[in-house]
Design a protein around this motif. Structure first.
Motif, PDB file in Angstrom:
ATOM      1  N   GLU A  53      -1.873  11.961  15.422  1.00 46.66           N
ATOM      2  CA  GLU A  53      -2.438  11.778  14.076  1.00 46.66           C
ATOM      3  C   GLU A  53      -1.944  12.913  13.175  1.00 46.66           C
ATOM      4  O   GLU A  53      -2.718  13.717  12.655  1.00 46.66           O
ATOM      5  N   ALA A  54      -0.658  12.973  13.014  1.00 47.10           N
ATOM      6  CA  ALA A  54      -0.039  14.048  12.237  1.00 47.10           C
ATOM      7  C   ALA A  54       1.324  13.567  11.755  1.00 47.10           C
ATOM      8  O   ALA A  54       1.694  12.403  11.942  1.00 47.10           O
ATOM      9  N   GLN A  55       2.068  14.483  11.132  1.00 40.67           N
ATOM     10  CA  GLN A  55       3.405  14.191  10.651  1.00 40.67           C
ATOM     11  C   GLN A  55       4.365  15.235  11.229  1.00 40.67           C
ATOM     12  O   GLN A  55       4.140  16.446  11.076  1.00 40.67           O
ATOM     13  N   TYR A  56       5.437  14.747  11.887  1.00 39.41           N
ATOM     14  CA  TYR A  56       6.451  15.629  12.440  1.00 39.41           C
ATOM     15  C   TYR A  56       7.802  15.227  11.855  1.00 39.41           C
ATOM     16  O   TYR A  56       8.161  14.040  11.830  1.00 39.41           O
ATOM     17  N   LEU A  57       8.556  16.227  11.409  1.00 42.68           N
ATOM     18  CA  LEU A  57       9.894  16.000  10.859  1.00 42.68           C
ATOM     19  C   LEU A  57      10.920  16.652  11.775  1.00 42.68           C
ATOM     20  O   LEU A  57      10.790  17.835  12.145  1.00 42.68           O
TER      21      LEU A  57
ATOM     22  N   LEU B 170       0.833  -1.205   0.000  1.00 42.74           N
ATOM     23  CA  LEU B 170       0.000   0.000   0.000  1.00 42.74           C
ATOM     24  C   LEU B 170       0.864   1.250   0.000  1.00 42.74           C
ATOM     25  O   LEU B 170       0.577   2.218  -0.712  1.00 42.74           O
ATOM     26  N   ASP B 171       1.920   1.234   0.810  1.00 40.76           N
ATOM     27  CA  ASP B 171       2.843   2.377   0.809  1.00 40.76           C
ATOM     28  C   ASP B 171       3.481   2.555  -0.561  1.00 40.76           C
ATOM     29  O   ASP B 171       3.601   3.671  -1.074  1.00 40.76           O
ATOM     30  N   TYR B 172       3.911   1.436  -1.147  1.00 38.69           N
ATOM     31  CA  TYR B 172       4.556   1.500  -2.459  1.00 38.69           C
ATOM     32  C   TYR B 172       3.600   2.052  -3.507  1.00 38.69           C
ATOM     33  O   TYR B 172       3.976   2.901  -4.319  1.00 38.69           O
TER      34      TYR B 172
ATOM     35  N   GLY C  49       4.856  10.353  14.115  1.00 36.61           N
ATOM     36  CA  GLY C  49       3.421  10.523  13.931  1.00 36.61           C
ATOM     37  C   GLY C  49       2.826   9.397  13.107  1.00 36.61           C
ATOM     38  O   GLY C  49       3.509   8.754  12.294  1.00 36.61           O
ATOM     39  N   LYS C  50       1.545   9.141  13.294  1.00 30.30           N
ATOM     40  CA  LYS C  50       0.873   8.016  12.646  1.00 30.30           C
ATOM     41  C   LYS C  50       0.514   8.265  11.187  1.00 30.30           C
ATOM     42  O   LYS C  50       0.075   7.340  10.503  1.00 30.30           O
ATOM     43  N   LYS C  51       0.671   9.466  10.732  1.00 30.31           N
ATOM     44  CA  LYS C  51       0.291   9.782   9.352  1.00 30.31           C
ATOM     45  C   LYS C  51       1.382   9.434   8.339  1.00 30.31           C
ATOM     46  O   LYS C  51       1.142   9.521   7.134  1.00 30.31           O
ATOM     47  N   PHE C  52       2.541   9.048   8.796  1.00 30.91           N
ATOM     48  CA  PHE C  52       3.590   8.643   7.872  1.00 30.91           C
ATOM     49  C   PHE C  52       3.346   7.211   7.411  1.00 30.91           C
ATOM     50  O   PHE C  52       2.699   6.420   8.111  1.00 30.91           O
ATOM     51  N   PRO C  53       3.864   6.831   6.239  1.00 33.66           N
ATOM     52  CA  PRO C  53       3.769   5.432   5.804  1.00 33.66           C
ATOM     53  C   PRO C  53       4.439   4.505   6.811  1.00 33.66           C
ATOM     54  O   PRO C  53       5.265   4.924   7.622  1.00 33.66           O
ATOM     55  N   PHE C  54       4.090   3.205   6.736  1.00 33.34           N
ATOM     56  CA  PHE C  54       4.594   2.241   7.708  1.00 33.34           C
ATOM     57  C   PHE C  54       6.112   2.177   7.724  1.00 33.34           C
ATOM     58  O   PHE C  54       6.727   2.054   8.785  1.00 33.34           O
ATOM     59  N   PHE C  55       6.745   2.249   6.548  1.00 30.75           N
ATOM     60  CA  PHE C  55       8.187   2.072   6.512  1.00 30.75           C
ATOM     61  C   PHE C  55       8.938   3.287   7.050  1.00 30.75           C
ATOM     62  O   PHE C  55      10.160   3.228   7.262  1.00 30.75           O
ATOM     63  N   LEU C  56       8.218   4.393   7.328  1.00 34.18           N
ATOM     64  CA  LEU C  56       8.839   5.592   7.890  1.00 34.18           C
ATOM     65  C   LEU C  56       8.355   5.895   9.298  1.00 34.18           C
ATOM     66  O   LEU C  56       9.054   6.581  10.055  1.00 34.18           O
ATOM     67  N   ARG C  57       7.224   5.372   9.653  1.00 33.39           N
ATOM     68  CA  ARG C  57       6.526   5.811  10.865  1.00 33.39           C
ATOM     69  C   ARG C  57       7.366   5.595  12.121  1.00 33.39           C
ATOM     70  O   ARG C  57       7.808   4.492  12.417  1.00 33.39           O
TER      71      ARG C  57
ATOM     72  N   VAL D  62      12.799   0.272  -1.356  1.00 31.56           N
ATOM     73  CA  VAL D  62      13.840  -0.412  -0.593  1.00 31.56           C
ATOM     74  C   VAL D  62      13.222  -1.266   0.501  1.00 31.56           C
ATOM     75  O   VAL D  62      13.614  -2.419   0.733  1.00 31.56           O
ATOM     76  N   SER D  63      12.217  -0.717   1.174  1.00 29.01           N
ATOM     77  CA  SER D  63      11.540  -1.471   2.233  1.00 29.01           C
ATOM     78  C   SER D  63      10.893  -2.726   1.696  1.00 29.01           C
ATOM     79  O   SER D  63      11.010  -3.805   2.288  1.00 29.01           O
ATOM     80  N   LEU D  64      10.235  -2.627   0.560  1.00 26.23           N
ATOM     81  CA  LEU D  64       9.561  -3.782  -0.028  1.00 26.23           C
ATOM     82  C   LEU D  64      10.582  -4.796  -0.538  1.00 26.23           C
ATOM     83  O   LEU D  64      10.400  -6.023  -0.389  1.00 26.23           O
ATOM     84  N   LEU D  65      11.643  -4.309  -1.128  1.00 25.99           N
ATOM     85  CA  LEU D  65      12.701  -5.181  -1.639  1.00 25.99           C
ATOM     86  C   LEU D  65      13.312  -6.006  -0.501  1.00 25.99           C
ATOM     87  O   LEU D  65      13.492  -7.235  -0.614  1.00 25.99           O
ATOM     88  N   ASN D  66      13.629  -5.363   0.603  1.00 24.92           N
ATOM     89  CA  ASN D  66      14.210  -6.063   1.750  1.00 24.92           C
ATOM     90  C   ASN D  66      13.235  -7.057   2.360  1.00 24.92           C
ATOM     91  O   ASN D  66      13.633  -8.120   2.836  1.00 24.92           O
ATOM     92  N   PHE D  67      11.957  -6.722   2.338  1.00 25.77           N
ATOM     93  CA  PHE D  67      10.940  -7.625   2.888  1.00 25.77           C
ATOM     94  C   PHE D  67      10.891  -8.921   2.087  1.00 25.77           C
ATOM     95  O   PHE D  67      10.793 -10.021   2.650  1.00 25.77           O
ATOM     96  N   TYR D  68      10.928  -8.805   0.753  1.00 26.63           N
ATOM     97  CA  TYR D  68      10.900 -10.006  -0.073  1.00 26.63           C
ATOM     98  C   TYR D  68      12.152 -10.861   0.144  1.00 26.63           C
ATOM     99  O   TYR D  68      12.095 -12.096   0.048  1.00 26.63           O
ATOM    100  N   LYS D  69      13.274 -10.234   0.457  1.00 32.23           N
ATOM    101  CA  LYS D  69      14.503 -10.991   0.633  1.00 32.23           C
ATOM    102  C   LYS D  69      14.580 -11.634   2.011  1.00 32.23           C
ATOM    103  O   LYS D  69      14.861 -12.838   2.145  1.00 32.23           O
TER     104      LYS D  69
END
Length: 1495
Positions: free
Chosen positions: A1265-1269, A1055-1057, A1212-1220, A1075-1082
């Motif tokens: 429920e936001a995004q903080y950098l 979904l993130d991809y 924050g929870k609004k970031f994709p899973f691979f960044l959250r 990169v996250s998806l690639l590593n997951f498959y490996k």
């Protein structure tokens, strides 16, 4: 100018309809009654009560207003357009935005007119036509659905058959693109023309032979009567489509007062958007008549061209239609400019009697004078003369004057609209005058001439050039030539006399045959232009003394066949009116039947069939005469001789049947004659019904068609004519009647089936079936349905018609159909065939994109049929009789059905979704429930569909319909359970599930809700628990729960991809997701093929972003999977079939090339060494010689920038899973500093909030429920310290190892522990050092990697001071070495560094360290720091030596203008040494400083 959105007054408002089912008045105190009235919740001043009726009362009832359906459609459509119209503004589609806005306002205005209800029926029809045309236009522009209509109202698909619906939707595109043949050209003169004197302006269509449009201008170049705007524009009518296919020019003549030629111009009509005609001044009057032709042909380049402004507009339609649409234009009395003759389509009753005369040329004598005359012609004819359209006519017309020319050529056209009753006896008189500027009085008349317009026998003066004699007045005699073109109503007046003789046949009956012979040579367009002729000819043909003769009969046949031409179809009513109202031959029917039978009986033996075919081609009108004659006879005699008449008709049909039954060669003339008769035969049915009963007529038709040979012959033209005859029969009034249809149906089916079995003319067969099934819908008959159904079951090409039949079939029909299959194999073949047909029908390309109504009806029929066929499928093909192929076909049909785009209600507008649900419900859920039910019946046969059906069923569960998902997800539990029983595990289910999930979610299917539902423990529907809950009850729950968790994590990444891929440009988020998806498959799935696929996707992303170093590392992952072997590899992705060695070599070369482009040459050298080893083993010295040399040169010669590194935290929870809630270290771009990097990250995450501190966030930030950098710069900690500390290593090499292969980074945050010493802050200045360890080194397959380990230490003030001085000493050594080796082109960096160190030392830098750490108190209180204090002292002395040596080097290279600064630095250095008490030996000023470095 304001746009519609800026001007709210122009925004179209749409009022919504609120359905109030009941009023309610409760007894609650202070309550507001729910009723319409003064005190209710619905005030009567704001509510308009509308009549309505309720359909399907109950939970799913629909309130349908009883108002005109066009109004309802307008309201609904405008509501949908409103939202889309605003989106057009957002998309900046200004053109369509404004056009749609105007159309919406126009529709609203028309809606008001309809609602008022004051329109006449004709006007209401026109308004509705305009409304529907604009609705269709808007729907087409917005890519909305096509709306089938009948008489402007939307049709209800439930009220008509599928075949009728198909006819309607098929005809709409033709209607949309249909353009009328008649084109009108509106021409206006909006600008003035500069002129010093009065000048009339002529315009004409040169190649279309139009009369001239005349405008008179005053001396200022504006119309003489500006208040009469209608004189400034004209309408050129009857401009045919054939005219527009060739070059048509508008020719402009401009003449000064006295009608002296001045300017001529023209414009090419095909360049109508450029409204600037080219004009040329006439320099040679003798060429005036042909200048425009010379300009067109470009025969002379000496014409001086300028411009004249006119306005042109093409209008499509007939004149009456334009009168209604452009009422303002016609109320002003715009002039009409007509064609010199009739239009392409001649309407009955069209009368014109205009005479057009052209003054061509003249030859005159000088008359005894030394110079030629200035001749003017004055033309007189009654009092109705006009030069053309535009200006009003006058009693006299004056030609223009050519200066001193005895052979003038005028080419001047005159229009004479003379009434018919005044034509006889009238003549045109021409007076010739000499014009002289010396004679101020009347112009001198020197001659005259005249011509009569009608000859003594009543014929008009024929077309052509006429030479007139000029009568002397009173002296000279001379001759002149003029040419006159005129057309009373037509051209070709040479034939008018023959037609007039025929009209006077009663006075001269002996001339009939001669006149008829001559008339046959006349073109049909000339005959129909004479109004009395078509109605008079039948009297000639059927007059008493000639009716037995064949010649008058054949001539009448000639006239009838003439009317068959499409050009003269409008004259058929003239003939019909004559037959119905004026024909009086009561006895003619006997002779006509005899003559017709005589011709039919001779067909077989006749050598030439041409005259017989002409007679049979006129069969329709011959029967019209026969039937009307018999009716007149019966009316006059009270029905006498009825039996005799019927016998004659029966005998005639016996002769017809006999000649139709003959089988002949394909090229035989008899076959062609049969075809001619069959083309006209259906037109006879209606005439026969005027006398005979429907059963009698049906008998005639059945026997006649039944006499045709039943076998279809290939390549025979008669076969196509047969089908056309059947088609017209089925569409006729005779077939509509139930009683006659039962008689005709067997013969129609017999002929139709013969063609279908031969697979010939299938399109026409489908048309016939469509017409038949339209009647089946209206007049339901079990026998008819079954006979047609059984005829069509064997014909897969006509499934569309089969759908119409299936829609009518009830339980009884299905029972009869299934009972007709005598064996199980026949039933199996039928089910396979119909399932295949249904799959074809629901393909996207089966219907046009906007045929949604047709698709929905088709799907409704399909699902109804599938529900009926499910029962015989279970009964006949389950348990011992299980048939995998039938069940597989059934499941695949069901899956394809559910996934159709036209059934995805989530993509519809709210109103469209509501309409579909009200009429059909959600057919996806219905089919899903049927799949689940059928699956449950399979039992152990489920294993046959594992793992084949995992992908299709997974695709169904990804449809965003909650009820459908709840039904289908439990099927996966069954699959896992049965696979566990069979194999002891469900690895097949897991592998197939994961493989299909990647492809399906990459296509855009699935959502976050599906992920949560898949991993949910909440019950799905009814008694069925959730998938996870069911798995937890099984003995294999551990592996099952693991699979669910794995699939859920995969869906998170997919979904993130998918969300990242939707972005238009490449960014770090998209790369990181890959990169996250690639590593997951490996790591977690060990799916090598998917792993390799995502390696290449990531590689392409890096290339697009020009991350060449990262692209090399990415491709290296695939390279590491290969060996140097000769194992053959299959074709994969973009790689051809090749050996493993070849592919690895190609990858090595590609990676080296990308390392080269990314300036990472050291890594390329490593791969080159590996390649060199391989080339050496194969003795490939040619390739070996090319390696590595260029890379070494680039390392030493080219400069490389050192990138900066940044730590980024995503909270924050609004970031994709691979960044959250993770932190990363990112390698910046070249020249990218912290501010630029922060802005780039905020652009990639526009909703993120930048944190202004570097402290670790608390749990509130993590769960928000936001995004903080959180972004700050970090320093790399090189791993290759030995290279950096080694003497003699070039700085270019050291700089590479400083920023490459970095695993660890640090960030220092200074702070004061305890009380801050205001006098010397170094005493309490501590450093909080954060060390970050990454999961992979940078650079790598991504520009950023996740932080795996975080360490936090505190550095004391003394340790901090040691590090500061060490770093500064290292920097000084590097700058001195660069300057000494002349690598530094500019000495400024060394100057600034020396200045900064010496200035800081003089102003207390090093002294502060002495005060803080060398004092007795500090040494006593910190005895453990004794070694560190000694190290600090050594570093301070070392810095002094380095500075002294640096100043010596600086003195050698410093430019002259910087000498004062150098002297200042030397003086400050001596002050620094004295303040520190340092004594430096002389050797240190000449030798290099000792190179020392500390960790």
């Amino acid at each position: 100018m304001k746009t519609p959105l800026q001007n709210p007054c122009l925004t179209p408002y749409i009022f919504y309809c609120v359905s109030v089912l009941a009023s309610f008045r409760g007894t609650v105190q202070h309550g507001l009654p729910l009723e319409i009235g003064d005190t209710g919740i619905f005030p009567c001043t704001y509510i308009h009560l509308k009549n309505a009726h309720i359909k399907n009362k109950g939970q799913f009832e629909t309130v349908i207003p009883t108002e005109d359906s066009v109004i309802t459609e307008m309201t609904s459509t405008l509501r949908d357009w409103g939202a889309m119209w605003k989106r057009l503004y957002v998309k900046n589609d200004g053109d369509l935005f404004h056009r749609l806005w105007h159309v919406m306002n126009e529709i609203l205005d028309l809606r008001r007119q309809v609602l008022v209800g004051h329109l006449t029926n004709d006007r209401m029809k026109d308004v509705k036509q305009h409304i529907t045309a604009r609705l269709d236009w808007g729907n087409e522009q917005l890519s909305l659905d096509l709306v089938p209509r009948r008489e402007f109202s939307m049709v209800d698909p439930d009220e008509i058959s599928v075949t009728e619906l198909f006819k309607l939707v098929s005809s709409i595109p033709k209607t949309r693109n249909n353009c009328l043949n008649t084109v009108l050209l509106l021409l206006c003169i909006p600008h003035s023309l500069s002129s010093s004197i009065h000048c009339p302006l002529y315009l004409s269509l040169a190649l279309a032979t139009y009369e001239r449009f005349f405008v008179r201008l005053n001396k200022n170049g504006v119309p003489k009567s500006p208040e009469k705007t209608e004189r400034q524009c004209t309408l050129f009518v009857d401009l045919g489509s054939s005219d527009l296919r060739k070059d048509v020019y508008i020719v402009v003549h401009i003449m000064r007062i006295g009608k002296i030629p001045n300017v001529i111009g023209l414009i090419l009509l095909t360049q109508i958007m450029h409204a600037w005609p080219l004009c040329s001044r006439c320099t040679t009057e003798s060429e005036w008549y042909q200048i425009h032709e010379n300009i067109i042909r470009k025969v002379n380049s000496r014409y001086n061209l300028s411009g004249l402004a006119v306005s042109l507009q093409l209008l499509h339609g007939d004149i009456e239609q334009l009168r209604r649409e452009y009422m303002v234009l016609f109320t002003r009395g715009v002039s009409i400019t007509k064609k010199l003759g009739f239009s392409d389509i001649i309407m009955p009753g069209e009368m014109r009697n205009d005479l057009y005369m052209t003054l061509e040329k003249g030859e005159f004598e000088k008359g005894g004078k030394s110079v030629a005359r200035n001749v003017e012609i004055t033309v007189y004819v009654l009092d109705i003369e006009a030069a053309g359209s535009g200006e009003p006519g006058g009693d006299v017309y004056h030609s223009f004057v050519l200066y001193h020319n005895n052979s003038p050529r005028w080419a001047e056209q005159i229009k004479l609209p003379i009434p018919v009753d005044m034509f006889r006896g009238s003549h045109v008189r021409f007076e010739f005058r000499h014009c002289s500027t010396k004679d101020k009085g009347e112009k001198k008349l020197f001659g005259y001439s005249f011509v009569h317009l009608m000859q003594e026998d009543g014929r008009t003066l024929p077309d052509g050039t006429h030479e007139l004699i000029i009568h002397k007045v009173p002296e000279s005699y001379c001759a002149t030539h003029t040419r006159s073109h005129f057309s009373p109503v037509h051209r070709g007046s040479r034939h008018l006399g023959d037609m007039l003789d025929l009209l006077k046949w009663r006075a001269h009956p002996e001339r009939i045959n001669d006149s008829l012979l001559k008339l046959k040579e006349i073109d049909g367009s000339e005959i129909v232009k004479v109004p009395p002729l078509p109605g008079e000819l039948p009297s000639v043909a059927f007059c008493g003394k000639h009716v037995t003769e064949l010649f008058p009969f054949l001539f009448q046949v000639h006239i009838i066949n003439l009317l068959q031409d499409s050009k003269f179809h409008h004259f058929k009513p003239v003939m019909d009116t004559y037959i119905e109202s004026h024909f009086a031959g009561a006895l003619s029917y006997r002779d006509l039947i005899k003559v017709l039978k005589w011709y039919v009986d001779r067909i077989i033996d006749a050598e030439h069939q041409d005259h017989i075919q002409q007679v049979l081609n006129a069969t329709e009108y011959i029967f019209k005469y026969i039937i009307q004659s018999r009716r007149l006879f019966a009316l006059a005699t009270g029905g006498q001789s009825e039996e005799e008449f019927r016998c004659c008709v029966h005998e005639l049909f016996m002769s017809i049947r006999f000649f139709l039954s003959q089988e002949n060669k394909i090229t035989s003339p008899i076959t062609q004659t049969q075809a001619v008769f069959l083309r006209t035969f259906p037109a006879v049915y209606g005439e026969l019904l005027k006398i005979f009963t429907v059963r009698e007529v049906a008998g005639f038709v059945r026997e006649t068609l039944g006499s045709l040979p039943a076998t279809a012959r290939a390549e025979c033209p008669l076969e196509a004519v047969k089908l056309h005859c059947i088609a017209k029969t089925v569409e006729s009034q005779l077939y509509t009647n139930t009683e006659s249809r039962c008689i005709l149906l067997p013969v129609v089916l017999r002929l139709l089936q013969a063609h279908m079995q031969e697979q010939r003319d299938l399109v026409m067969c489908a048309r016939i079936l469509t017409s038949m099934l339209s009647l089946v819908r209206k007049y339901d008959s079990t026998a008819t349905v079954m006979s047609l159904c059984l005829s069509l079951c064997l014909q897969g090409e006509f499934v569309a018609c089969l759908l119409a039949l299936l829609r009518q079939m009830s339980d009884k029909h299905y029972q009869q159909l299934l009972q007709a299959f005598t064996s199980k194999d026949d039933l199996r073949d039928f089910l396979l065939q119909i399932f295949t047909v249904f799959r074809i029908l629901i393909r996207p390309e089966m219907f046009l994109k906007d045929w949604t109504v047709m698709r929905l009806v088709t799907n409704n029929v399909i699902i109804t049929t599938v529900l009926y066929l499910s029962d015989p499928l279970r009964k006949n093909f389950l348990n011992d009789k299980f048939d995998y192929k039938v069940w597989d076909s059934y499941f695949y049909l069901s899956v394809i059905f559910i996934n159709q785009p036209c059934l995805q209600l989530e993509s519809f507008s709210p109103s469209k979704k509501k309409r579909v649900l009200e009429k059909y419900g959600d057919m996806r859920v219905m089919m899903g429930c049927e799949i689940f039910s059928m699956w449950q019946n399979l039992g152990e046969h489920k294993l046959n569909f594992i793992p084949a059906m995992i992908g299709p069923f997974l695709e169904v569960t990804l449809v965003p319909q909650p009820d459908l998902r709840n039904v289908m997800i439990p099927i996966f539990h069954d699959m896992m359970d049965w696979e566990q029983r069979r194999s002891g595990n469900f690895k097949q289910v897991e592998a197939k599930l994961i493989d299909k999930l990647d492809g399906l979610m990459s296509e855009g299917k699935g959502d976050e809700t599906y992920r949560e539902l898949f991993n949910s423990i909440i019950p799905l529907f009814g008694p069925y628990p959730s998938l996870l809950k069911k798995i937890e009850r099984e003995t294999w729950r551990e592996s099952g729960v693991s699979l669910i968790a794995t699939v859920t994590r995969l869906m998170e990444r997919l979904l993130d991809y998918r969300d990242c891929v939707k972005l238009g440009e490449v960014d770090g988020k998209k790369i990181g997701c890959t990169v996250s998806l690639l590593n997951f498959y490996k790591t977690e799935l060990n799916k090598e093929e998917m792993y390799i696929r995502y390696i290449h996707k990531l590689y392409e992303l890096h290339l697009k972003a020009q991350n060449y170093t990262e692209a090399s590392y990415t491709l290296l992952l695939y390279d590491e999977l290969l060996e140097w072997s000769e194992r053959p590899l299959r074709e994969f992705l973009n790689y051809p079939m090749q050996s493993e060695w070849q592919r690895k070599e190609y990858l090595h070369l590609t990676i080296v090339q990308n390392f080269d482009r990314g300036k990472c040459w050291e890594n390329g050298i490593i791969l080159c060494r590996e390649l060199a080893d391989q080339y050496e083993s194969y003795y490939d010295y040619r390739n070996l010689s090319k390696m590595r040399a260029s890379l070494y040169e680039k390392i030493m010669d080219q400069q490389r920038l050192e990138p900066e590194f940044f730590r980024v935290g995503f909270y924050g929870k609004k970031f994709p899973f691979f960044l959250r809630n993770k932190e990363f270290v990112c390698r910046g771009h070249d020249y990218e500093r912290l501010e630029a990097f922060q802005q780039r990250m905020l652009n990639e995450f526009p909703h993120a909030i930048a944190m202004q501190h570097v402290n670790q966030p608390d749990q509130t930030i993590y769960q928000a429920e936001a995004q903080y950098l959180q972004i700050y710069a970090v320093s790399p900690i090189p791993e290759s310290q030995d290279v950096l500390q080694r003497d003699g290593v070039a700085d270019n090499i050291k700089s590479f190892y400083k920023v490459n292969h970095i695993w660890r980074f640090r960030y220092d945050r200074p702070f004061h522990k305890g009380t801050k010493d205001k006098e010397n802050e170094f005493k309490s200045l501590w450093v909080e050092r954060t060390s970050l360890t990454l999961v992979q080194s940078l650079p790598g397959i991504s520009r950023w990697f996740e932080v795996e380990k975080r360490e936090l230490v505190e550095v004391s003030p003394l340790e901090n001071a040691i590090e500061v001085i060490e770093n500064k000493n290292l920097q000084l050594r590097m700058l001195i070495a660069q300057c000494q080796s002349r690598q530094m082109q500019n000495i400024n960096p060394l100057t600034m560094c020396l200045n900064g160190v010496i200035d800081a030392a003089v102003n207390g830098g090093l002294a502060r360290y002495q005060e803080a750490f060398f004092v007795k108190d500090y040494i006593v209180n910190h005895p453990e720091d004794g070694e560190k204090i000694g190290r600090l002292r050594e570093l301070m002395f070392e810095q002094a030596h380095i500075l002294e040596y640096g100043l010596a080097i600086h003195e050698k290279f410093v430019p002259q203008d910087m000498r004062p600064l150098h002297k200042k630095l030397v003086d400050q250095f001596h002050v620094m040494k004295s303040s520190l008490g340092i004594q430096v030996s002389e050797g240190h000023t000449t030798g290099a400083p000792p190179v020392k470095s500390s960790n």
